[in-house]
Design a protein around this motif. Structure first.
Motif: not given
Length: 186
Positions: A44-62
């Motif tokens: 579960v998370g998000t992928m944010n597209v910024e002008p210079r970067e791509y930021i992934a904020q992720v939570q993993v449960d396993v």
């Protein structure tokens, strides 16, 4: 869990929401022989597209099945890992190189971002060194065998202090004998 940069640019106004379940057993079992089994990973998370970067904020449960550190019995070990990753193209990274906040950015070598690799890496990095069954955690007994035992660090230090207190410095052994003779004569 793989997106092309062209596809991600459609999400520059609002983040790409990630909510999926993936199977990682095939690759994790190859990468780490100590893992006995891997359950489905909830991501579960998000992928944010910024002008210079791509930021992934992720939570993993396993849930991993790992061998016990003491008995090698299988132990189900639930993991919950949260991480952030910054991805940049080589051109974007060249513009910000040396700037604070970008030291840990991942420079892409292709035009795709694959979060699966990052998820696998974080799972492998978070495997604990000590895994115990419930019975082993509840018990204070440590394993032992023929002429060997495992002891805690505190017990070891206490034993070392007792041994040092009983050992007489050979240079002072004669003086000790002289003192013993004086005590007997009195």
């Amino acid at each position: 869990m793989k997106w092309s940069l062209m596809e991600l640019r459609r999400y520059k106004d609002e983040p790409l929401v990630i909510d999926t379940t993936i199977e990682l057993a095939d690759t994790l079992l190859k990468r780490d022989e100590t893992i006995l089994a891997v359950g489905p990973a909830r991501v579960v998370g998000t992928m944010n597209v910024e002008p210079r970067e791509y930021i992934a904020q992720v939570q993993v449960d396993v849930v991993l099945t790992l061998p016990s550190s003491r008995s090698l019995q299988p132990v189900e070990y639930p993991m919950s890992i949260a991480f952030d990753e910054i991805y940049m193209t080589p051109e974007e990274y060249a513009l910000v190189k040396g700037t604070d906040g970008y030291e840990h950015a991942i420079v892409l070598d292709s035009t795709t971002i694959d979060l699966r690799e990052a998820i696998e890496d974080y799972i492998l990095l978070n495997i604990p060194l000590q895994v115990l069954t419930e019975e082993e955690m509840a018990s204070d007994d440590l394993p032992s065998g023929d002429s060997w035992t495992i002891m805690s660090e505190e017990d070891y230090l206490y034993q070392q202090m007792e041994t040092q207190a009983q050992t007489i410095d050979p240079r002072l052994a004669k003086l000790s004998a002289l003192l013993d003779n004086n005590e007997e004569s009195e």
